[in-house]
Scaffold this motif. Structure first.
Motif: not given
Ligand SMILES: Cc1cc2nc3c(=O)[nH]c(=O)nc-3n(C[C@H](O)[C@H](O)[C@H](O)COP(=O)(O)O)c2cc1C
Ligand code: SF4
Ligand code: FES
Lengths: 168, 448
Positions: A7-14, A19-20, A24-32, A34-36
């Motif tokens: 089963q995936p751990i990240l739900t569609p809501q997460m 993704e929201a 805000r950031y020029p790189t996706k890595q910067a979302v690390t 916030p995502a954690l």
């Protein structure tokens, strides 16, 4: 033979919440971070299985995500209690009995600092200066601040922490 | 002398001081309006330069000068607002963010206009949930009122402000550690140069400022550089930028009324304790005090008359003014307990990338644990001394200033309270204090 897909751990809501943050950031890595935080808020931890899933979203290697995650002791791989309580042990709290308060709470809750009570309600931890030195000794439990604690109050405070967990 | 009238804390006692309407009723957002309609970015930098505003985050670097280092023609500039506030005993940024977030935002807006940044990230430590919420609401209000976003006030100026939460690591307050953390990496400070002004967040020119520094800026715009320079301690030579303006002093530890108080730079430690902290608690005497956050070292009671301006603490062997957060310790406090607490903190918070800092902080904490538990040797003091002299940017062995901050409590304790340390060791370890042989590690050392 059948292959089982975990089963995936990240739900569609997460995923949507993570993704929201992308615009805000020029790189996706910067979302690390916030995502954690998002994963941690939903699951009260960041399980190892979430790392490759997050890495894929951020277009990183799982090792990069793990490297960042492991630097911040804040994110645990096993769920914390419903309430995570940090008792400050830095200088201004320590001078007013912070470490004794931590010890007394530890006794009342029956857990060592860093552990979670058997009922899964409260994780007790020490914290370094919480920026609440005007209320020393201080404790932060989820978003609630406990001010001017004393050893005598430890029983009441332990009960309040459990109540805070039940209300969640 | 007339009572000083607070500037930065003028609004915090009003009901709903955190809302746009209360901020506006007190004249809020007049400064950004003035800047956008009558000043160029260069004018704004020059004004702040003329005020001699120095950074409140710990290093005291002149703010306008820092802004002038940013290239004028760079297509992308970032502002990183340092709200990591983790220096032990410091809580002034928290008060500003919780009780007057719009004042902070207006300062950020002006700073961004001056440096031509169109994106600002406020890096808020995750232990500040209320500050985060208040800033979040305030930012929403600003977007709603046309104070953020595209073409603000029809001026052609665009600005987005985003909040970014930390994850409980002190090193994220060091400006390049902050940038690395913002980028999604471990918060390992970068080797400088290049400085952030040239290559910072996402490899673009970046300005990093503390919350309190920026909160001063709207007032400088409204009232002028001369008004700002009418407060504080004037510069004594052309190389010294002086200590001007109001400062938020935090007072905690063994005083009757721990608090945050706003005063012109240069108040003495004794005055803070007596007049604002309600005196030393329990009718006791003061023994020592931390002058500006744990990293700055230690004042003895005799040194309490030191003025807490940018130059003051350095004159009595401390590292500097730091965050101007004073922790008072009464006569019952043992130097061993103080030093153990300090060493434990830095060992816990060292990011680990420089060997002298990682090993030095970790060993000093272990040695303090040993001494505290009654197994100390006089030789341990020599080892602590050598650690204190060999770690930091100043001896040139480490990448960032955390190690200097770890060295100063050691230096000052060993320099100013050596006798008490020796006495403690002799008293608690009468049979072994002279021992020179390598000693076995203690079991109870696994505390971080
Ligand atoms: C170990 C370490 C921790 C720091 N922590 C903070 C902090 O929490 N907040 C802060 O504003 N500055 C902190 N600083 C100073 C920053 O590196 C930087 O000088 C400051 O944010 C610049 O802003 P200012 O010029 O407005 O003061 C720290 C520095 C070091 C070496
Ligand atoms: S001095 Fe210490 S905290 Fe700073 S970069 Fe080196 S190891 Fe990290
Ligand atoms: S020392 Fe405990 S909150 Fe600051």
């Amino acid at each position: 033979m059948t292959t089982t897909t975990a089963q995936p751990i990240l739900t569609p809501q997460m995923r949507a919440e993570i993704e929201a943050y992308f615009p805000r950031y020029p790189t996706k890595q910067a979302v690390t971070l916030p995502a954690l935080h998002i994963i941690n808020e939903h699951l009260r931890c960041v399980p190892e299985g979430a790392i490759p899933e997050l890495a894929k979203m951020l277009e990183l290697s799982p090792a990069q995500v793990y490297d960042t995650l492991s630097f911040y002791g804040y994110f645990k791989s096993k769920p914390c209690g419903k309430v995570r309580a940090w008792v400050c042990r830095s200088i201004s709290c320590s001078l007013r009995g912070g470490e004794e308060v931590l010890e007394a709470l530890s006794e009342k809750l029956g857990v060592a600092p860093g552990e979670t009570s058997g009922d899964g309600k409260v994780t007790l931890e020490f914290g370094e200066c919480l920026g609440l030195c005007d209320f020393a000794p201080a404790m932060l439990a989820n978003d609630t601040v406990y001010k001017n604690l004393s050893v005598e109050q430890a029983g009441d405070v332990a009960a309040q922490l459990k109540k805070q967990a039940d209300a969640k | 002398m007339a009572e000083f009238e607070p500037v930065l804390l003028a609004n915090i006692h009003k009901p709903d001081s955190h809302t746009l309407s209360v901020y506006r009723a007190a004249g809020g957002y007049a400064a950004i309006k003035k800047v956008l309609s009558t000043m160029s970015p260069v004018d704004t930098v020059e004004l702040v330069k003329a005020s001699n505003l120095r950074g409140r985050g710990g290093a005291g670097f002149p703010c306008g000068l820092k802004w002038s280092f940013l290239p004028k023609d760079a297509p992308t500039v970032y502002m990183c607002v340092n709200a990591d506030e983790s220096e032990p005993a410091t809580f002034n940024n928290r008060i500003l963010m919780e009780l007057d977030p719009h004042q902070v935002l207006e300062g950020i807006m002006i700073g961004c206009y001056a440096t031509r940044a169109q994106t600002a990230y406020i890096y808020v430590r995750c232990e500040y949930p209320t500050a985060y919420k208040r800033l979040h609401q305030a930012i929403q209000e600003c977007y709603g009122a046309g104070l953020l976003g595209q073409n603000i006030n029809g001026s052609g100026f665009n600005l987005d402000i985003y909040l970014h939460r930390g994850a409980a690591a002190y090193i994220c307050g060091e400006e390049t550690g902050l940038i690395e953390s913002l980028e999604g990496k471990r918060a390992w400070p970068r080797i400088k140069p290049p400085f952030p002004a040239i290559e910072g967040a996402f490899r673009k020119p970046t300005v990093v400022n503390n919350i309190e520094t920026l909160a001063n800026v709207p007032h400088i715009v409204n009232r002028g550089a001369d008004w700002f320079k009418s407060m504080g301690v004037p510069s004594t030579n052309p190389k010294d930028p002086g200590s001007y303006g109001p400062k938020l002093y935090c007072i905690s530890g063994h005083v009757n009324t721990p608090c945050c108080v706003e005063l012109p730079l240069g108040v003495t430690c004794r005055e803070l304790i007596e007049r604002h902290g309600g005196g030393v608690w329990k009718g006791r005497k003061g023994k020592m005090a931390i002058p500006g956050g744990m990293s700055m070292g230690l004042l003895t009671e005799k040194e309490f008359d030191t003025p807490l301006d940018f130059a003051g603490p350095g004159k009595v062997g401390c590292l500097g003014l730091g965050t101007a957060a004073v922790t008072v310790m009464d006569e019952t406090v043992s130097i061993v307990d103080y030093l153990n607490n300090a060493c434990r903190f830095f060992a816990h918070e060292s990011c680990g990338q420089c060997t002298p800092c990682r090993e030095g902080t970790s060993w000093s904490s272990r040695l303090m644990t040993r001494i505290l538990s009654g197994k100390g040797r006089l030789k341990d003091l020599e080892i602590l001394q050598s650690i204190s002299q060999s770690i930091g940017i100043m001896p040139g062995t480490t990448i960032c200033g955390l190690a200097d901050g770890a060295a100063w409590p050691l230096k000052n304790a060993l320099g100013k309270f050596r006798g008490e340390l020796e006495e403690y060791i002799k008293k608690t370890n009468p049979g072994g204090y002279q021992q020179e042989e390598p000693a076995m590690a203690l079991v109870e050392l696994a505390h971080h």
